[in-house]
Design a protein around this motif. Sequence first.
Motif, short mmCIF file in Angstrom:
data_model
loop_
_atom_site.label_atom_id
_atom_site.label_comp_id
_atom_site.label_asym_id
_atom_site.label_seq_id
_atom_site.Cartn_x
_atom_site.Cartn_y
_atom_site.Cartn_z
N THR A 121 -23.79 -12.75 -5.57
CA THR A 121 -25.05 -13.03 -4.88
C THR A 121 -24.84 -13.02 -3.36
OG1 THR A 121 -25.84 -14.26 -6.77
CG2 THR A 121 -26.91 -14.74 -4.70
N LEU A 122 -23.66 -13.45 -2.93
CA LEU A 122 -23.35 -13.47 -1.48
C LEU A 122 -23.51 -12.07 -0.89
CD1 LEU A 122 -22.18 -15.25 0.83
CD2 LEU A 122 -19.93 -14.40 0.18
N ASP A 123 -22.95 -11.06 -1.55
CA ASP A 123 -23.05 -9.68 -1.05
C ASP A 123 -24.50 -9.20 -1.06
OD1 ASP A 123 -20.29 -9.75 -0.98
OD2 ASP A 123 -20.07 -8.86 -2.97
N THR A 124 -25.22 -9.58 -2.11
CA THR A 124 -26.62 -9.16 -2.24
C THR A 124 -27.49 -9.73 -1.12
OG1 THR A 124 -26.34 -9.05 -4.61
CG2 THR A 124 -28.61 -9.23 -3.82
N LEU A 125 -27.32 -11.02 -0.87
CA LEU A 125 -28.14 -11.66 0.17
C LEU A 125 -27.80 -11.09 1.55
CD1 LEU A 125 -28.20 -15.36 -1.11
CD2 LEU A 125 -30.10 -13.72 -1.11
#
Length: 208
Positions: free
Chosen positions: A85-89
Amino acid sequence: MTAIGVMGGTFDPIHFGHLRAAEEVLQGFGLERVIFVPAGRPPHKLHSEVTSPEHRYTMAKLATVDHLRFEVSPIEIQREGPSYTLDTLRELRDSVCKGKTLYFITGLDAILEIHTWKGYKQLFELANFIAVTRPGYSVEVFLTLEKVLGPECFSKVHPFPVTLLAIASRDIRRRVREGESIRYLVPEPVRLYIEEHGLYSGRADETR
Ligand code: NAP
Protein backbone atom coordinates in the motif's frame (compact mmCIF):
# COMPACT_ATOMS: atom_id res chain seq x y z
CA MET A 1 -13.70 19.17 -3.23
CA THR A 2 -10.12 18.08 -2.77
CA ALA A 3 -10.19 14.71 -1.05
CA ILE A 4 -10.00 11.40 -2.90
CA GLY A 5 -10.83 7.92 -1.61
CA VAL A 6 -8.56 5.00 -2.46
CA MET A 7 -10.51 1.78 -1.97
CA GLY A 8 -8.02 -1.04 -1.48
CA GLY A 9 -8.93 -4.69 -1.45
CA THR A 10 -8.32 -8.05 -3.01
CA PHE A 11 -11.86 -7.89 -4.45
CA ASP A 12 -12.04 -11.64 -5.10
CA PRO A 13 -14.72 -10.91 -6.22
CA ILE A 14 -16.02 -7.35 -5.78
CA HIS A 15 -19.56 -7.36 -4.35
CA PHE A 16 -22.37 -5.04 -3.29
CA GLY A 17 -20.90 -4.76 0.24
CA HIS A 18 -17.78 -3.07 -1.20
CA LEU A 19 -19.80 -0.86 -3.54
CA ARG A 20 -22.24 0.26 -0.87
CA ALA A 21 -19.36 0.98 1.53
CA ALA A 22 -17.63 3.12 -1.11
CA GLU A 23 -20.87 4.99 -1.80
CA GLU A 24 -21.44 5.75 1.89
CA VAL A 25 -17.82 6.85 2.41
CA LEU A 26 -17.97 9.03 -0.73
CA GLN A 27 -20.96 10.86 0.71
CA GLY A 28 -20.00 10.75 4.39
CA PHE A 29 -16.52 12.23 3.83
CA GLY A 30 -17.53 14.50 0.93
CA LEU A 31 -14.97 12.90 -1.38
CA GLU A 32 -14.45 14.02 -4.96
CA ARG A 33 -14.26 10.38 -6.17
CA VAL A 34 -13.28 6.90 -5.11
CA ILE A 35 -10.54 5.00 -6.91
CA PHE A 36 -10.79 1.22 -6.47
CA VAL A 37 -7.36 -0.40 -6.42
CA PRO A 38 -7.51 -4.20 -6.73
CA ALA A 39 -4.43 -5.66 -5.03
CA GLY A 40 -2.05 -7.17 -7.58
CA ARG A 41 -0.19 -9.64 -5.39
CA PRO A 42 -1.50 -9.13 -1.84
CA PRO A 43 1.64 -9.32 0.35
CA HIS A 44 -0.19 -11.19 3.12
CA LYS A 45 -1.64 -13.76 0.68
CA LEU A 46 1.44 -14.72 -1.34
CA HIS A 47 0.99 -18.36 -0.42
CA SER A 48 -2.77 -18.60 -0.80
CA GLU A 49 -4.77 -19.01 -3.99
CA VAL A 50 -6.04 -15.68 -5.26
CA THR A 51 -7.83 -15.25 -8.60
CA SER A 52 -5.65 -13.64 -11.28
CA PRO A 53 -5.27 -9.85 -10.96
CA GLU A 54 -6.65 -9.37 -14.49
CA HIS A 55 -9.93 -11.13 -13.65
CA ARG A 56 -10.33 -9.19 -10.39
CA TYR A 57 -9.54 -5.90 -12.14
CA THR A 58 -12.04 -6.59 -14.95
CA MET A 59 -14.77 -7.47 -12.44
CA ALA A 60 -14.10 -4.20 -10.56
CA LYS A 61 -14.41 -2.29 -13.85
CA LEU A 62 -17.68 -4.04 -14.69
CA ALA A 63 -19.05 -3.29 -11.22
CA THR A 64 -18.27 0.44 -11.30
CA VAL A 65 -18.78 1.41 -14.94
CA ASP A 66 -22.15 3.06 -14.29
CA HIS A 67 -20.94 5.32 -11.43
CA LEU A 68 -19.55 8.72 -12.46
CA ARG A 69 -17.41 9.10 -9.34
CA PHE A 70 -16.04 5.55 -9.12
CA GLU A 71 -12.86 4.60 -10.97
CA VAL A 72 -10.63 1.52 -11.03
CA SER A 73 -6.85 1.78 -11.14
CA PRO A 74 -4.62 -0.95 -12.60
CA ILE A 75 -1.67 0.51 -10.64
CA GLU A 76 -1.12 -2.59 -8.48
CA ILE A 77 -1.76 -5.18 -11.13
CA GLN A 78 0.83 -3.49 -13.37
CA ARG A 79 3.52 -3.28 -10.69
CA GLU A 80 5.90 -6.21 -10.28
CA GLY A 81 6.28 -7.91 -6.90
CA PRO A 82 4.07 -7.80 -3.79
CA SER A 83 1.50 -4.96 -3.76
CA TYR A 84 2.49 -2.75 -0.86
CA THR A 85 0.00 0.00 0.00
CA LEU A 86 2.94 2.33 0.70
CA ASP A 87 4.07 2.15 -2.94
CA THR A 88 0.50 2.59 -4.18
CA LEU A 89 -0.18 5.70 -2.12
CA ARG A 90 3.15 7.24 -3.14
CA GLU A 91 2.44 6.59 -6.80
CA LEU A 92 -1.08 8.01 -6.59
CA ARG A 93 0.09 11.07 -4.66
CA ASP A 94 2.65 11.82 -7.37
CA SER A 95 0.27 11.27 -10.29
CA VAL A 96 -3.54 11.42 -10.48
CA CYS A 97 -3.98 12.55 -6.84
CA LYS A 98 -1.39 15.36 -6.81
CA GLY A 99 -2.30 18.06 -4.28
CA LYS A 100 -5.30 16.13 -2.92
CA THR A 101 -5.88 14.66 0.52
CA LEU A 102 -5.98 10.86 0.34
CA TYR A 103 -8.30 8.59 2.29
CA PHE A 104 -7.40 4.91 2.08
CA ILE A 105 -10.57 2.88 2.58
CA THR A 106 -10.64 -0.77 3.54
CA GLY A 107 -12.21 -3.25 5.98
CA LEU A 108 -11.59 -2.90 9.71
CA ASP A 109 -10.15 -6.43 9.87
CA ALA A 110 -7.43 -5.40 7.44
CA ILE A 111 -6.77 -2.08 9.25
CA LEU A 112 -6.27 -3.91 12.56
CA GLU A 113 -3.12 -5.43 11.01
CA ILE A 114 -1.80 -2.14 9.63
CA HIS A 115 1.20 -2.06 11.99
CA THR A 116 2.52 -5.13 10.12
CA TRP A 117 2.38 -3.41 6.71
CA LYS A 118 5.57 -2.22 4.99
CA GLY A 119 6.68 1.24 6.28
CA TYR A 120 3.51 1.63 8.27
CA LYS A 121 4.49 4.91 9.96
CA GLN A 122 5.10 6.54 6.56
CA LEU A 123 1.64 5.40 5.47
CA PHE A 124 0.17 7.96 7.85
CA GLU A 125 2.18 10.77 6.23
CA LEU A 126 0.53 9.91 2.92
CA ALA A 127 -3.08 9.27 3.84
CA ASN A 128 -5.87 9.04 6.36
CA PHE A 129 -7.45 5.62 6.82
CA ILE A 130 -11.12 4.75 6.84
CA ALA A 131 -11.90 1.39 8.42
CA VAL A 132 -15.33 0.35 7.21
CA THR A 133 -17.19 -1.76 9.74
CA ARG A 134 -20.49 -3.44 10.15
CA PRO A 135 -22.92 -1.54 12.42
CA GLY A 136 -22.45 -2.87 15.95
CA TYR A 137 -18.70 -3.51 15.53
CA SER A 138 -16.60 -3.79 18.68
CA VAL A 139 -15.35 -0.34 19.69
CA GLU A 140 -13.03 -2.05 22.19
CA VAL A 141 -11.29 -3.92 19.39
CA PHE A 142 -10.84 -0.69 17.42
CA LEU A 143 -9.44 1.11 20.47
CA THR A 144 -6.69 -1.51 20.86
CA LEU A 145 -5.17 0.09 17.78
CA GLU A 146 -4.30 3.25 19.71
CA LYS A 147 -1.80 1.35 21.86
CA VAL A 148 -0.23 -0.25 18.82
CA LEU A 149 -0.07 2.85 16.59
CA GLY A 150 0.39 5.65 19.12
CA PRO A 151 -1.93 8.67 19.36
CA GLU A 152 -0.67 10.55 16.29
CA CYS A 153 -1.16 7.75 13.74
CA PHE A 154 -4.30 6.55 15.52
CA SER A 155 -5.90 9.98 15.05
CA LYS A 156 -5.72 9.37 11.30
CA VAL A 157 -7.77 6.16 11.44
CA HIS A 158 -11.52 6.67 11.17
CA PRO A 159 -13.92 3.81 11.87
CA PHE A 160 -16.98 4.15 9.66
CA PRO A 161 -20.01 1.87 10.11
CA VAL A 162 -21.72 1.06 6.83
CA THR A 163 -24.69 -1.07 5.85
CA LEU A 164 -24.72 -4.31 3.87
CA LEU A 165 -21.27 -5.60 4.81
CA ALA A 166 -22.72 -8.97 5.72
CA ILE A 167 -21.74 -9.95 2.16
CA ALA A 168 -18.25 -11.48 2.05
CA SER A 169 -16.10 -12.50 -0.92
CA ARG A 170 -15.24 -15.79 0.77
CA ASP A 171 -18.93 -16.66 1.02
CA ILE A 172 -19.49 -15.80 -2.65
CA ARG A 173 -16.61 -18.09 -3.68
CA ARG A 174 -18.04 -20.89 -1.56
CA ARG A 175 -21.51 -20.48 -3.06
CA VAL A 176 -20.13 -20.69 -6.61
CA ARG A 177 -18.04 -23.74 -5.72
CA GLU A 178 -21.10 -25.46 -4.26
CA GLY A 179 -23.34 -24.52 -7.19
CA GLU A 180 -25.46 -22.01 -5.25
CA SER A 181 -26.79 -18.77 -6.70
CA ILE A 182 -24.89 -15.49 -6.17
CA ARG A 183 -27.55 -13.39 -7.86
CA TYR A 184 -28.13 -10.05 -6.00
CA LEU A 185 -24.88 -10.41 -4.04
CA VAL A 186 -22.77 -9.03 -6.90
CA PRO A 187 -23.70 -6.75 -9.84
CA GLU A 188 -25.18 -8.78 -12.69
CA PRO A 189 -22.27 -8.14 -15.13
CA VAL A 190 -19.90 -9.50 -12.47
CA ARG A 191 -22.08 -12.60 -11.98
CA LEU A 192 -22.11 -13.23 -15.73
CA TYR A 193 -18.33 -12.72 -15.94
CA ILE A 194 -17.77 -15.25 -13.15
CA GLU A 195 -20.01 -17.73 -14.96
CA GLU A 196 -18.44 -17.14 -18.37
CA HIS A 197 -14.89 -17.64 -17.08
CA GLY A 198 -15.70 -20.48 -14.72
CA LEU A 199 -14.24 -18.54 -11.77
CA TYR A 200 -14.44 -20.10 -8.29
CA SER A 201 -15.77 -23.37 -9.63
CA GLY A 202 -12.32 -24.96 -9.57
CA ARG A 203 -11.58 -24.55 -13.28
CA ALA A 204 -7.93 -23.97 -14.18
CA ASP A 205 -7.95 -20.37 -15.52
CA GLU A 206 -8.99 -19.01 -12.14
CA THR A 207 -5.62 -18.37 -10.47
CA ARG A 208 -2.23 -17.14 -11.54
P1 NAP B 1 -8.60 -9.08 3.64
O1 NAP B 1 -7.72 -9.58 4.72
O2 NAP B 1 -8.91 -10.00 2.50
O3 NAP B 1 -9.96 -8.54 4.18
C1 NAP B 1 -10.21 -8.32 5.53
C2 NAP B 1 -11.69 -8.01 5.71
O4 NAP B 1 -11.97 -6.71 5.18
C3 NAP B 1 -12.60 -8.97 4.97
O5 NAP B 1 -13.76 -9.12 5.76
C4 NAP B 1 -12.90 -8.23 3.68
O6 NAP B 1 -14.15 -8.62 3.13
C5 NAP B 1 -12.94 -6.80 4.14
N1 NAP B 1 -12.54 -5.86 3.10
C6 NAP B 1 -11.41 -5.88 2.35
N2 NAP B 1 -11.35 -4.81 1.55
C7 NAP B 1 -12.47 -4.10 1.79
C8 NAP B 1 -12.98 -2.88 1.30
N3 NAP B 1 -12.30 -2.15 0.41
N4 NAP B 1 -14.17 -2.44 1.77
C9 NAP B 1 -14.84 -3.15 2.68
N5 NAP B 1 -14.42 -4.31 3.21
C10 NAP B 1 -13.24 -4.77 2.77
O7 NAP B 1 -7.98 -7.73 3.09
P2 NAP B 1 -7.45 -7.45 1.67
O8 NAP B 1 -8.63 -7.17 0.78
O9 NAP B 1 -6.51 -8.50 1.23
O10 NAP B 1 -6.58 -6.13 1.94
C11 NAP B 1 -7.19 -4.89 2.15
C12 NAP B 1 -6.23 -3.79 1.64
O11 NAP B 1 -5.12 -3.69 2.52
C13 NAP B 1 -5.66 -4.07 0.26
O12 NAP B 1 -5.60 -2.88 -0.46
C14 NAP B 1 -4.28 -4.60 0.57
O13 NAP B 1 -3.33 -4.37 -0.48
C15 NAP B 1 -3.93 -3.78 1.78
N6 NAP B 1 -2.87 -4.45 2.55
C16 NAP B 1 -1.61 -3.97 2.43
C17 NAP B 1 -0.56 -4.59 3.09
C18 NAP B 1 0.84 -4.03 2.96
O14 NAP B 1 1.01 -2.99 2.34
N7 NAP B 1 1.83 -4.71 3.49
C19 NAP B 1 -0.82 -5.73 3.87
C20 NAP B 1 -2.12 -6.20 3.97
C21 NAP B 1 -3.16 -5.54 3.30
P3 NAP B 1 -14.19 -9.24 1.65
O15 NAP B 1 -13.37 -10.50 1.70
O16 NAP B 1 -15.62 -9.45 1.40
O17 NAP B 1 -13.54 -8.21 0.77
